[in-house]
Scaffold this active site. Structure first.
Site, mmCIF file in Angstrom:
data_model
loop_
_atom_site.group_PDB
_atom_site.id
_atom_site.type_symbol
_atom_site.label_atom_id
_atom_site.label_comp_id
_atom_site.label_asym_id
_atom_site.label_seq_id
_atom_site.Cartn_x
_atom_site.Cartn_y
_atom_site.Cartn_z
ATOM 1 N N HIS A 157 70.955 0.517 144.763
ATOM 2 C CA HIS A 157 69.568 0.514 145.245
ATOM 3 C C HIS A 157 69.111 -0.915 145.568
ATOM 4 C CE1 HIS A 157 69.202 4.728 144.135
ATOM 5 N NE2 HIS A 157 69.647 4.438 142.925
ATOM 6 N N VAL A 198 60.736 11.280 148.609
ATOM 7 C CA VAL A 198 61.222 10.921 149.939
ATOM 8 C C VAL A 198 62.376 9.931 149.823
ATOM 9 C CG1 VAL A 198 59.013 11.339 151.044
ATOM 10 C CG2 VAL A 198 59.543 9.056 150.189
ATOM 11 N N LEU A 199 63.251 9.941 150.824
ATOM 12 C CA LEU A 199 64.399 9.042 150.819
ATOM 13 C C LEU A 199 64.773 8.669 152.239
ATOM 14 C CD1 LEU A 199 66.817 7.684 149.308
ATOM 15 C CD2 LEU A 199 68.082 9.798 149.767
ATOM 16 N N ARG A 212 73.661 7.321 129.877
ATOM 17 C CA ARG A 212 74.798 7.836 130.636
ATOM 18 C C ARG A 212 75.980 6.871 130.533
ATOM 19 N NH1 ARG A 212 71.653 8.780 136.223
ATOM 20 N NH2 ARG A 212 70.561 6.944 135.414
ATOM 21 N N ASP A 252 56.640 18.006 154.299
ATOM 22 C CA ASP A 252 57.787 17.332 154.910
ATOM 23 C C ASP A 252 57.574 17.277 156.418
ATOM 24 O OD1 ASP A 252 60.909 16.798 153.749
ATOM 25 O OD2 ASP A 252 60.699 16.940 155.914
ATOM 26 N N VAL A 293 59.654 9.735 142.093
ATOM 27 C CA VAL A 293 61.112 9.805 141.960
ATOM 28 C C VAL A 293 61.786 8.785 142.873
ATOM 29 C CG1 VAL A 293 63.110 11.363 142.043
ATOM 30 C CG2 VAL A 293 60.878 12.262 141.374
ATOM 31 N N ALA A 321 62.519 4.465 136.352
ATOM 32 C CA ALA A 321 63.524 4.182 137.381
ATOM 33 C C ALA A 321 64.891 4.802 137.091
ATOM 34 C CB ALA A 321 63.667 2.666 137.562
ATOM 35 N N ASN A 322 65.084 5.362 135.920
ATOM 36 C CA ASN A 322 66.345 6.057 135.634
ATOM 37 C C ASN A 322 66.055 7.377 134.926
ATOM 38 O OD1 ASN A 322 65.516 4.572 133.323
ATOM 39 N ND2 ASN A 322 67.578 4.625 132.458
ATOM 40 N N SER A 350 54.173 17.454 157.630
ATOM 41 C CA SER A 350 53.581 16.183 157.186
ATOM 42 C C SER A 350 52.876 15.449 158.318
ATOM 43 C CB SER A 350 54.668 15.287 156.599
ATOM 44 O OG SER A 350 54.102 14.067 156.141
ATOM 45 N N ILE A 405 61.179 5.696 143.055
ATOM 46 C CA ILE A 405 60.933 4.348 142.542
ATOM 47 C C ILE A 405 62.189 3.473 142.585
ATOM 48 C CG2 ILE A 405 61.337 4.936 140.123
ATOM 49 C CD1 ILE A 405 58.594 2.580 141.532
#
Length: 372
Positions: free
Chosen positions: A96, A239-240, A15, A198, A267, A299-300, A220, A269
Protein backbone atom coordinates in the site's frame (compact mmCIF):
# COMPACT_ATOMS: atom_id res chain seq x y z
CA UNK A 1 15.56 -20.81 -2.06
CA UNK A 2 15.74 -19.84 1.61
CA UNK A 3 12.45 -18.20 2.61
CA UNK A 4 12.06 -16.22 5.83
CA UNK A 5 8.93 -15.50 7.87
CA UNK A 6 9.35 -12.81 10.56
CA UNK A 7 6.79 -12.21 13.29
CA UNK A 8 4.47 -9.32 12.45
CA UNK A 9 5.10 -6.28 14.64
CA UNK A 10 2.37 -3.85 13.58
CA UNK A 11 -0.01 -2.92 16.41
CA UNK A 12 -2.29 -5.87 17.22
CA UNK A 13 -1.31 -7.74 14.06
CA UNK A 14 -1.63 -11.45 14.74
CA UNK A 15 -1.49 -12.89 11.23
CA UNK A 16 1.59 -14.64 9.87
CA UNK A 17 3.04 -14.86 6.36
CA UNK A 18 3.02 -18.66 6.06
CA UNK A 19 1.04 -21.36 7.84
CA UNK A 20 2.73 -24.65 8.81
CA UNK A 21 0.87 -26.29 5.92
CA UNK A 22 2.35 -23.77 3.47
CA UNK A 23 5.81 -24.35 4.93
CA UNK A 24 5.41 -28.08 4.35
CA UNK A 25 4.56 -27.45 0.68
CA UNK A 26 7.65 -25.28 0.21
CA UNK A 27 9.90 -27.84 1.89
CA UNK A 28 8.44 -30.55 -0.35
CA UNK A 29 9.56 -28.43 -3.33
CA UNK A 30 13.12 -28.49 -1.99
CA UNK A 31 13.20 -25.06 -0.37
CA UNK A 32 14.30 -24.04 3.11
CA UNK A 33 12.11 -21.98 5.43
CA UNK A 34 13.06 -20.16 8.61
CA UNK A 35 10.36 -18.78 10.89
CA UNK A 36 10.90 -16.34 13.73
CA UNK A 37 10.01 -17.81 17.10
CA UNK A 38 6.36 -17.28 18.09
CA UNK A 39 5.49 -15.88 14.64
CA UNK A 40 2.43 -18.11 14.46
CA UNK A 41 1.03 -17.86 17.98
CA UNK A 42 -1.75 -15.56 16.79
CA UNK A 43 -3.16 -18.39 14.65
CA UNK A 44 -2.48 -21.02 17.32
CA UNK A 45 0.54 -22.39 15.44
CA UNK A 46 3.47 -22.85 17.81
CA UNK A 47 7.14 -23.28 16.95
CA UNK A 48 6.80 -27.07 17.22
CA UNK A 49 4.18 -27.01 14.45
CA UNK A 50 6.55 -25.16 12.15
CA UNK A 51 9.45 -27.42 13.05
CA UNK A 52 7.31 -30.49 12.30
CA UNK A 53 6.56 -28.97 8.89
CA UNK A 54 10.28 -28.70 8.21
CA UNK A 55 11.05 -25.08 9.11
CA UNK A 56 14.00 -23.85 11.08
CA UNK A 57 13.18 -21.58 14.01
CA UNK A 58 15.04 -18.26 14.24
CA UNK A 59 15.39 -16.51 17.58
CA UNK A 60 15.15 -12.99 16.17
CA UNK A 61 13.78 -11.06 13.22
CA UNK A 62 17.28 -9.89 12.38
CA UNK A 63 18.33 -13.51 11.83
CA UNK A 64 15.42 -14.01 9.43
CA UNK A 65 16.21 -10.87 7.44
CA UNK A 66 19.94 -11.58 7.43
CA UNK A 67 19.64 -15.14 6.09
CA UNK A 68 16.54 -15.21 3.87
CA UNK A 69 16.57 -14.68 0.11
CA UNK A 70 12.83 -13.97 0.17
CA UNK A 71 10.81 -12.49 3.04
CA UNK A 72 7.12 -13.44 3.17
CA UNK A 73 4.97 -11.22 5.41
CA UNK A 74 1.43 -9.97 5.75
CA UNK A 75 1.60 -6.25 6.55
CA UNK A 76 3.90 -3.59 5.15
CA UNK A 77 7.36 -3.64 6.75
CA UNK A 78 7.70 -1.25 9.65
CA UNK A 79 10.68 1.13 9.83
CA UNK A 80 12.83 -1.28 11.85
CA UNK A 81 12.12 -4.05 9.34
CA UNK A 82 12.82 -1.86 6.32
CA UNK A 83 16.23 -1.08 7.79
CA UNK A 84 17.07 -4.81 7.63
CA UNK A 85 16.22 -5.32 3.96
CA UNK A 86 19.19 -5.90 1.67
CA UNK A 87 19.86 -5.27 -2.00
CA UNK A 88 18.32 -7.92 -4.22
CA UNK A 89 16.32 -9.49 -1.39
CA UNK A 90 12.72 -10.31 -2.34
CA UNK A 91 9.91 -8.94 -0.16
CA UNK A 92 6.44 -10.39 -0.76
CA UNK A 93 3.68 -8.78 1.33
CA UNK A 94 1.01 -6.09 1.35
CA UNK A 95 2.64 -2.69 0.79
CA UNK A 96 0.00 0.00 0.00
CA UNK A 97 2.67 2.48 -1.07
CA UNK A 98 0.71 5.29 -2.73
CA UNK A 99 -0.26 7.03 0.55
CA UNK A 100 3.02 6.11 2.30
CA UNK A 101 6.01 8.18 1.12
CA UNK A 102 8.26 7.15 4.02
CA UNK A 103 7.88 3.44 3.33
CA UNK A 104 8.39 3.98 -0.39
CA UNK A 105 11.55 6.00 0.22
CA UNK A 106 13.00 3.29 2.45
CA UNK A 107 12.16 0.48 0.04
CA UNK A 108 13.72 2.37 -2.86
CA UNK A 109 16.85 2.99 -0.79
CA UNK A 110 17.10 -0.68 0.22
CA UNK A 111 17.56 -1.98 -3.32
CA UNK A 112 15.17 -4.83 -2.49
CA UNK A 113 12.69 -6.42 -4.90
CA UNK A 114 9.31 -5.53 -3.40
CA UNK A 115 6.21 -7.33 -4.65
CA UNK A 116 2.85 -6.19 -3.30
CA UNK A 117 -0.01 -8.61 -2.85
CA UNK A 118 -2.56 -5.89 -3.52
CA UNK A 119 -1.47 -5.12 -7.10
CA UNK A 120 -1.02 -8.70 -8.39
CA UNK A 121 -3.73 -9.12 -11.02
CA UNK A 122 -5.80 -12.13 -12.08
CA UNK A 123 -6.16 -13.62 -15.59
CA UNK A 124 -9.88 -12.83 -15.58
CA UNK A 125 -9.46 -9.44 -13.88
CA UNK A 126 -9.59 -8.54 -10.24
CA UNK A 127 -6.94 -8.63 -7.54
CA UNK A 128 -6.76 -12.24 -6.31
CA UNK A 129 -4.35 -11.66 -3.43
CA UNK A 130 -6.32 -8.71 -2.09
CA UNK A 131 -9.74 -10.33 -2.47
CA UNK A 132 -9.73 -12.63 0.59
CA UNK A 133 -8.73 -9.80 2.93
CA UNK A 134 -11.33 -7.56 1.31
CA UNK A 135 -13.90 -10.28 2.01
CA UNK A 136 -12.87 -10.42 5.66
CA UNK A 137 -12.71 -6.62 6.01
CA UNK A 138 -16.11 -6.15 4.38
CA UNK A 139 -17.72 -8.55 6.82
CA UNK A 140 -15.86 -7.10 9.80
CA UNK A 141 -16.84 -3.56 8.79
CA UNK A 142 -20.48 -4.28 9.60
CA UNK A 143 -19.62 -5.94 12.91
CA UNK A 144 -17.40 -3.01 13.88
CA UNK A 145 -19.98 -0.48 12.74
CA UNK A 146 -22.77 -2.20 14.69
CA UNK A 147 -20.61 -2.08 17.83
CA UNK A 148 -19.73 1.58 17.30
CA UNK A 149 -23.42 2.47 16.98
CA UNK A 150 -23.91 1.45 20.62
CA UNK A 151 -24.26 4.39 23.01
CA UNK A 152 -21.30 3.37 25.25
CA UNK A 153 -19.16 3.72 22.10
CA UNK A 154 -20.58 7.25 21.54
CA UNK A 155 -22.82 6.03 18.74
CA UNK A 156 -26.47 6.77 18.04
CA UNK A 157 -27.66 3.98 20.30
CA UNK A 158 -29.26 2.12 17.42
CA UNK A 159 -29.52 -1.66 17.01
CA UNK A 160 -28.46 -2.47 13.47
CA UNK A 161 -31.37 -4.76 12.70
CA UNK A 162 -34.00 -2.99 14.80
CA UNK A 163 -36.81 -4.94 16.46
CA UNK A 164 -40.50 -5.37 15.55
CA UNK A 165 -42.08 -1.93 15.54
CA UNK A 166 -38.72 -0.05 15.48
CA UNK A 167 -36.82 0.83 12.32
CA UNK A 168 -33.45 -0.83 11.65
CA UNK A 169 -30.32 1.24 11.05
CA UNK A 170 -29.67 2.54 7.56
CA UNK A 171 -26.33 1.21 6.29
CA UNK A 172 -24.81 2.93 3.25
CA UNK A 173 -21.93 1.11 1.53
CA UNK A 174 -19.86 3.17 -0.89
CA UNK A 175 -18.34 0.80 -3.44
CA UNK A 176 -19.91 -2.39 -4.77
CA UNK A 177 -16.75 -4.46 -5.19
CA UNK A 178 -15.49 -7.28 -2.99
CA UNK A 179 -15.62 -5.23 0.23
CA UNK A 180 -19.04 -3.85 -0.62
CA UNK A 181 -20.64 -7.15 -1.57
CA UNK A 182 -19.44 -8.87 1.61
CA UNK A 183 -20.47 -5.92 3.77
CA UNK A 184 -23.90 -6.03 2.15
CA UNK A 185 -24.15 -9.77 2.85
CA UNK A 186 -23.62 -9.25 6.58
CA UNK A 187 -25.69 -6.06 6.84
CA UNK A 188 -28.67 -7.69 5.14
CA UNK A 189 -28.23 -10.78 7.29
CA UNK A 190 -28.36 -8.61 10.42
CA UNK A 191 -31.57 -7.00 9.22
CA UNK A 192 -30.25 -3.53 8.36
CA UNK A 193 -31.77 -1.22 5.76
CA UNK A 194 -28.89 -1.70 3.33
CA UNK A 195 -27.85 0.53 0.42
CA UNK A 196 -24.90 0.22 -1.97
CA UNK A 197 -23.67 3.16 -4.04
CA UNK A 198 -21.42 2.52 -7.05
CA UNK A 199 -20.67 4.19 -10.38
CA UNK A 200 -20.61 0.85 -12.23
CA UNK A 201 -23.99 -0.20 -13.58
CA UNK A 202 -22.62 -3.72 -14.02
CA UNK A 203 -21.65 -3.89 -10.35
CA UNK A 204 -25.11 -2.73 -9.31
CA UNK A 205 -26.77 -5.32 -11.58
CA UNK A 206 -24.54 -8.05 -10.14
CA UNK A 207 -25.45 -7.06 -6.57
CA UNK A 208 -29.15 -6.89 -7.44
CA UNK A 209 -28.96 -10.38 -8.91
CA UNK A 210 -27.08 -11.66 -5.86
CA UNK A 211 -29.24 -10.14 -3.12
CA UNK A 212 -32.56 -9.19 -4.72
CA UNK A 213 -34.99 -6.78 -3.11
CA UNK A 214 -33.44 -6.72 0.40
CA UNK A 215 -30.64 -4.63 -1.11
CA UNK A 216 -31.11 -1.09 -2.42
CA UNK A 217 -28.69 -0.04 -5.18
CA UNK A 218 -27.92 3.54 -6.22
CA UNK A 219 -25.85 4.86 -9.10
CA UNK A 220 -23.11 7.10 -7.69
CA UNK A 221 -23.38 10.83 -8.24
CA UNK A 222 -22.32 13.62 -5.90
CA UNK A 223 -25.94 14.32 -5.08
CA UNK A 224 -26.71 10.65 -4.41
CA UNK A 225 -23.70 10.29 -2.10
CA UNK A 226 -24.68 13.44 -0.19
CA UNK A 227 -28.33 12.47 0.18
CA UNK A 228 -27.68 8.94 1.43
CA UNK A 229 -24.70 9.76 3.67
CA UNK A 230 -26.73 12.45 5.45
CA UNK A 231 -29.53 9.96 6.04
CA UNK A 232 -27.25 7.09 7.11
CA UNK A 233 -26.61 5.68 10.56
CA UNK A 234 -23.56 3.72 9.35
CA UNK A 235 -21.46 4.46 6.27
CA UNK A 236 -18.88 1.93 5.05
CA UNK A 237 -16.23 3.07 2.58
CA UNK A 238 -15.03 0.25 0.34
CA UNK A 239 -13.72 1.94 -2.81
CA UNK A 240 -10.48 0.89 -4.47
CA UNK A 241 -8.33 2.19 -7.32
CA UNK A 242 -5.65 -0.52 -7.69
CA UNK A 243 -2.26 0.74 -6.56
CA UNK A 244 -3.42 4.34 -6.20
CA UNK A 245 -4.57 6.43 -3.27
CA UNK A 246 -8.28 6.09 -2.56
CA UNK A 247 -10.47 8.93 -3.87
CA UNK A 248 -12.01 11.18 -1.21
CA UNK A 249 -15.70 10.60 -1.87
CA UNK A 250 -17.08 12.06 1.37
CA UNK A 251 -15.90 15.59 2.15
CA UNK A 252 -15.21 17.02 5.58
CA UNK A 253 -18.14 19.37 5.07
CA UNK A 254 -20.46 16.44 4.41
CA UNK A 255 -19.21 14.62 7.51
CA UNK A 256 -19.91 17.74 9.61
CA UNK A 257 -23.56 17.60 8.50
CA UNK A 258 -24.12 13.92 9.32
CA UNK A 259 -26.27 12.76 12.23
CA UNK A 260 -24.54 13.14 15.60
CA UNK A 261 -23.52 9.65 16.65
CA UNK A 262 -23.46 8.26 13.10
CA UNK A 263 -20.55 5.95 12.30
CA UNK A 264 -18.01 5.89 9.45
CA UNK A 265 -15.99 2.70 8.81
CA UNK A 266 -13.22 3.36 6.28
CA UNK A 267 -12.05 0.04 4.84
CA UNK A 268 -10.02 2.00 2.25
CA UNK A 269 -7.76 3.47 4.94
CA UNK A 270 -4.80 1.30 3.80
CA UNK A 271 -4.86 3.34 0.59
CA UNK A 272 -5.35 6.67 2.37
CA UNK A 273 -9.08 6.44 3.05
CA UNK A 274 -12.14 7.53 1.10
CA UNK A 275 -13.47 9.97 3.72
CA UNK A 276 -11.69 13.33 3.90
CA UNK A 277 -11.74 13.16 7.71
CA UNK A 278 -10.14 9.70 7.93
CA UNK A 279 -6.80 8.97 9.57
CA UNK A 280 -5.39 5.52 10.39
CA UNK A 281 -6.24 3.99 13.76
CA UNK A 282 -5.26 0.72 15.45
CA UNK A 283 -7.04 -2.17 17.13
CA UNK A 284 -5.72 -0.79 20.42
CA UNK A 285 -7.42 2.57 19.83
CA UNK A 286 -9.80 2.00 16.92
CA UNK A 287 -12.04 5.07 16.91
CA UNK A 288 -12.06 8.82 17.23
CA UNK A 289 -14.86 11.37 17.10
CA UNK A 290 -14.87 14.31 14.74
CA UNK A 291 -17.90 16.58 14.29
CA UNK A 292 -19.84 14.17 16.54
CA UNK A 293 -19.31 11.34 14.04
CA UNK A 294 -17.58 8.15 15.16
CA UNK A 295 -14.70 7.21 12.81
CA UNK A 296 -13.43 3.61 12.72
CA UNK A 297 -10.30 3.55 10.53
CA UNK A 298 -8.26 0.52 11.60
CA UNK A 299 -5.62 -0.09 8.96
CA UNK A 300 -5.36 -3.86 9.48
CA UNK A 301 -8.92 -4.91 10.16
CA UNK A 302 -8.45 -8.60 9.19
CA UNK A 303 -5.74 -8.85 11.85
CA UNK A 304 -8.56 -9.06 14.41
CA UNK A 305 -9.47 -12.54 13.12
CA UNK A 306 -5.97 -13.81 12.32
CA UNK A 307 -6.67 -17.50 11.97
CA UNK A 308 -9.42 -17.02 9.41
CA UNK A 309 -7.44 -14.29 7.65
CA UNK A 310 -4.10 -16.11 7.52
CA UNK A 311 -5.53 -19.29 6.08
CA UNK A 312 -7.65 -17.37 3.57
CA UNK A 313 -4.58 -15.39 2.53
CA UNK A 314 -2.30 -18.44 2.25
CA UNK A 315 -4.85 -20.15 0.03
CA UNK A 316 -4.14 -17.54 -2.63
CA UNK A 317 -0.54 -16.50 -1.94
CA UNK A 318 1.08 -19.95 -1.70
CA UNK A 319 1.03 -20.67 -5.47
CA UNK A 320 2.86 -17.37 -6.09
CA UNK A 321 5.38 -18.01 -3.31
CA UNK A 322 6.10 -21.40 -4.86
CA UNK A 323 6.48 -19.85 -8.31
CA UNK A 324 8.92 -17.21 -7.05
CA UNK A 325 10.93 -19.82 -5.14
CA UNK A 326 10.92 -22.50 -7.84
CA UNK A 327 11.87 -20.23 -10.75
CA UNK A 328 13.66 -17.37 -9.00
CA UNK A 329 12.03 -13.96 -8.85
CA UNK A 330 13.36 -12.66 -12.18
CA UNK A 331 12.14 -15.61 -14.25
CA UNK A 332 8.85 -15.86 -12.35
CA UNK A 333 8.10 -12.17 -12.92
CA UNK A 334 9.16 -12.28 -16.56
CA UNK A 335 6.97 -15.32 -17.22
CA UNK A 336 3.81 -13.97 -15.61
CA UNK A 337 2.51 -10.49 -16.37
CA UNK A 338 -0.08 -10.78 -13.59
CA UNK A 339 2.54 -11.49 -10.95
CA UNK A 340 4.74 -8.80 -12.49
CA UNK A 341 1.93 -6.29 -11.87
CA UNK A 342 2.68 -6.80 -8.19
CA UNK A 343 6.24 -5.50 -8.52
CA UNK A 344 6.15 -2.02 -6.97
CA UNK A 345 9.81 -1.32 -6.22
CA UNK A 346 12.84 -3.02 -7.77
CA UNK A 347 16.53 -2.31 -7.25
CA UNK A 348 16.03 1.34 -6.32
CA UNK A 349 13.30 2.12 -8.85
CA UNK A 350 9.51 2.47 -8.65
CA UNK A 351 7.92 0.03 -11.09
CA UNK A 352 4.25 0.66 -10.32
CA UNK A 353 2.86 3.56 -12.31
CA UNK A 354 0.20 4.66 -9.81
CA UNK A 355 2.74 4.76 -6.98
CA UNK A 356 5.18 6.75 -9.11
CA UNK A 357 2.46 9.23 -10.07
CA UNK A 358 1.19 9.58 -6.50
CA UNK A 359 4.61 10.19 -4.95
CA UNK A 360 6.54 11.94 -7.70
CA UNK A 361 8.96 9.16 -8.70
CA UNK A 362 10.08 8.35 -12.21
CA UNK A 363 8.27 5.24 -13.39
CA UNK A 364 10.52 2.46 -14.71
CA UNK A 365 9.13 -0.50 -16.66
CA UNK A 366 9.87 -3.60 -14.61
CA UNK A 367 11.01 -5.67 -17.60
CA UNK A 368 13.98 -3.35 -18.01
CA UNK A 369 15.19 -4.38 -14.54
CA UNK A 370 14.71 -8.15 -14.74
CA UNK A 371 17.86 -10.02 -15.69
CA UNK A 372 16.52 -13.17 -17.35
Amino acid sequence: MLIGVPKEIKNHEYRVGLTPESVQELVAHGHQVIVETDAGVGINAVDADYAAAGAGIARTASEVFERAEMIVKVKEPQASERAMLTEGQVLFTYLHLAPDPEQTRDLVASGAVCIAYETVTGPSGGLPLLAPMSEVAGRLAVQAGAHCLEKPQNGLGVLLGGVPGVDPAKVVIIGGGVVGSHAAHIAIGMGADTWVIDRSSEALKRLWTQFGRPLNTVYSTRLAVERHVLDADLVIGGVLVPGAAAPKLVSADLVSRMKPGAVLVDVAIDQGGCFETSRPTTHADPTYILDNVVHYCVANMPGAVPRTSTYALNNVTLPYVLRLADRGYAQALADDSHLRAGLNVCKGHVTQREVANALGYDYVDSMALLEV
